[in-house]
Design an enzyme around this catalytic site. Structure first.
Site, PDB file in Angstrom:
ATOM      1  N   TYR A   1      89.964   0.624  18.433  1.00  0.00           N
ATOM      2  CA  TYR A   1      90.738   0.188  19.874  1.00  0.00           C
ATOM      3  C   TYR A   1      91.489  -0.921  19.709  1.00  0.00           C
ATOM      4  O   TYR A   1      90.984  -1.939  18.966  1.00  0.00           O
ATOM      5  CB  TYR A   1      89.244  -0.108  20.838  1.00  0.00           C
ATOM      6  CG  TYR A   1      88.678   1.039  21.699  1.00  0.00           C
ATOM      7  CD1 TYR A   1      89.521   2.032  22.376  1.00  0.00           C
ATOM      8  CD2 TYR A   1      87.398   1.435  21.321  1.00  0.00           C
ATOM      9  CE1 TYR A   1      88.859   2.940  22.911  1.00  0.00           C
ATOM     10  CE2 TYR A   1      86.781   2.381  22.025  1.00  0.00           C
ATOM     11  CZ  TYR A   1      87.670   3.353  22.749  1.00  0.00           C
ATOM     12  OH  TYR A   1      86.863   4.402  23.270  1.00  0.00           O
TER      13      TYR A   1
ATOM     14  N   LYS B   1      57.551 -11.906  26.243  1.00  0.00           N
ATOM     15  CA  LYS B   1      58.279 -11.603  27.501  1.00  0.00           C
ATOM     16  C   LYS B   1      59.528 -10.826  26.956  1.00  0.00           C
ATOM     17  O   LYS B   1      59.775 -10.660  25.851  1.00  0.00           O
ATOM     18  CB  LYS B   1      58.907 -12.880  27.990  1.00  0.00           C
ATOM     19  CG  LYS B   1      59.818 -13.728  27.081  1.00  0.00           C
ATOM     20  CD  LYS B   1      60.002 -15.148  27.566  1.00  0.00           C
ATOM     21  CE  LYS B   1      60.473 -16.007  26.690  1.00  0.00           C
ATOM     22  NZ  LYS B   1      60.846 -17.264  27.075  1.00  0.00           N
TER      23      LYS B   1
HETATM   24  C1  LIG Z   1      60.396 -18.392  25.914  1.00  0.00           C
HETATM   25  C2  LIG Z   1      59.386 -19.483  26.477  1.00  0.00           C
HETATM   26  C3  LIG Z   1      58.773 -19.833  25.217  1.00  0.00           C
HETATM   27  C4  LIG Z   1      58.952 -19.346  23.942  1.00  0.00           C
HETATM   28  O1  LIG Z   1      60.016 -19.990  23.203  1.00  0.00           O
HETATM   29  P1  LIG Z   1      60.228 -19.736  21.846  1.00  0.00           P
HETATM   30  O2  LIG Z   1      61.525 -20.665  21.642  1.00  0.00           O
HETATM   31  O3  LIG Z   1      60.854 -18.251  21.883  1.00  0.00           O
HETATM   32  O4  LIG Z   1      59.456 -19.936  21.080  1.00  0.00           O
HETATM   33  C5  LIG Z   1      57.635 -20.656  25.447  1.00  0.00           C
HETATM   34  N1  LIG Z   1      57.517 -21.210  26.638  1.00  0.00           N
HETATM   35  C6  LIG Z   1      58.223 -20.866  27.766  1.00  0.00           C
HETATM   36  C7  LIG Z   1      57.967 -21.543  28.981  1.00  0.00           C
HETATM   37  C8  LIG Z   1      59.171 -19.869  27.553  1.00  0.00           C
HETATM   38  O5  LIG Z   1      60.029 -19.637  28.615  1.00  0.00           O
END
Ligand SMILES: *Cc1c(COP(=O)(O)O)cnc(C)c1O
Length: 373
Positions: free
Chosen positions: A262, A41
């Site tokens: 800045y 994702k």
């Molecule tokens: C993002 C997510 C993961 C992966 O989690 P990590 O901590 O990055 O390994 C797994 N399951 C769900 C439902 C998620 O939203």
């Protein structure tokens, strides 16, 4: 995203696909019989889903998770048909047909999502694949206890759905001693017992490290693939996946008493050589690293001085020998010795946010895995 050559970009981001595949294999080896998915994702946590997912697929991964339906639609052509793409947010009202037409598998998070997916299957005359999520203590996504009771009372609501997995998500798996882990595990077992027999999935990256009780049939690691430490307070067994090299675009020597950047948050207390680097908060180099970050040049640590600007940051380069740093020199802003977790700690955030903030102005350089022997 148009790739930019290193000569014209302000920084080079090297993404080590070999390290990512090695990390996936490390997790696989911990899982025994359970399968290991890859969570890609948010553009594979900022590293490029269209590069990362096919590389993992070539390494043997067949289960991929994204958050949004749009992410899945973009990723679908990059993966072979036998690789499943699951949509964590599910198919929203009105998007179910698109989800099915693209060969994607929604994670059904509510009774209305379940009903809509079942109805589509009836219309199409086939059982459509789906994952069912139950909430076990995060109060974010998935069936509530009440909704689960309704499904348990009327199992027909699942009829005609090709239930691939029942899943839930851990809220604090990186803290191995947190009693929440055991509570969520018990709650997940109780939910599974009330549903028709199905394969199950609970563990994210950190969950893999909680032991085989948490592995079930499919693990869903994301962050650990990209080098983020999965267990708080323990040595990181994952390989770093990125190196970020920023380009020096000007150097100058200032006298003691001269303020930099800045709001003049830093003032030289000696004659100082300042190196200005073409990376700023617009590139995901967080402004909270002002006066806290550092770069490395020739093995020498260069403290970041003054505020991070939108397009630049400034380093105290006094300790680098004359002639070794100048316009065009690349300095390391993130590398295996100054990894995303170390940067995150200094910025007051987590490695996940450092990765997903990485900007789009870098020249991205993908290192392919070494051929398998
Ligand atoms: C993002 C997510 C993961 C992966 O989690 P990590 O901590 O990055 O390994 C797994 N399951 C769900 C439902 C998620 O939203």
């Amino acid at each position: 995203m148009t790739p930019r050559p290193p000569t014209t970009a302000g920084a080079v981001l090297t993404i080590d696909l070999g390290a990512i595949c090695d990390n996936w294999r490390t997790l696989c080896s911990m899982l025994g019989g359970a399968a290991c998915a890859a969570v890609v994702k948010a553009d594979a946590y900022g590293l490029g889903a269209r590069q990362v997912a096919p590389a993992l697929c070539r390494a043997g991964c067949r289960h991929f998770f994204v958050a949004h339906l749009d992410e899945a639609i973009v990723l679908r052509p990059a993966l072979p048909g036998d690789a499943a793409i699951y949509v964590l947010h599910g198919a929203h009202p009105g998007a179910e047909a698109d989800c099915a037409a693209h060969g994607l598998v929604p994670v059904l998070n509510s009774l209305p999502q379940l009903a809509a997916w079942q109805k589509l299957g009836v219309m199409q005359g086939k059982a459509l694949p789906a994952i069912l999520q139950v909430d076990t203590g995060m109060a974010r996504l998935g069936l509530s206890a009440d909704e689960l009771a309704q499904v348990a009372a009327v199992p027909a609501v699942l009829q005609g759905i090709d239930l691939q997995f029942v899943m839930s998500h851990l809220a604090a798996a990186e803290e191995q001693q947190n009693p929440l882990n055991r509570r969520q595990l018990a709650s997940f077992h109780a939910a599974l017992a009330r549903l028709p027999p199905a394969r199950a999935s609970l563990a994210n990256s950190s969950g893999v490290f909680l032991g085989s009780d948490y592995h079930f049939d499919l693990a869903r690691p994301g962050a650990a693939l990209y080098g983020v430490a999965p267990v708080a307070g323990q040595a990181n067994p994952m390989r770093a996946a990125i190196r970020l090299q920023g380009k020096v675009i000007q150097t100058r020597t200032i006298e003691s008493g001269t303020a930099v950047g800045y709001s003049h948050t830093w003032t030289a207390t000696r004659r100082t050589r300042i190196a200005t680097v073409a990376v700023g908060y617009a590139d995901g180099y967080l402004r909270s690293l002002s006066n806290r970050g550092h770069a490395v040049c020739d093995g020498i640590r260069l403290p970041l001085v003054g505020n991070v600007s939108m397009d630049t940051l400034t380093l105290d380069a006094t300790d680098v020998p004359e002639g070794r740093i100048g316009e065009g020199t690349l300095v390391d802003l993130a590398d295996p010795l100054n990894d995303v977790d170390a940067i995150a700690a200094r910025a007051g955030t987590i490695g996940y946010e450092i990765l997903t903030s990485l900007g789009t102005r870098y020249a991205r350089n993908y290192v392919e895995p070494a051929p398998m022997r």
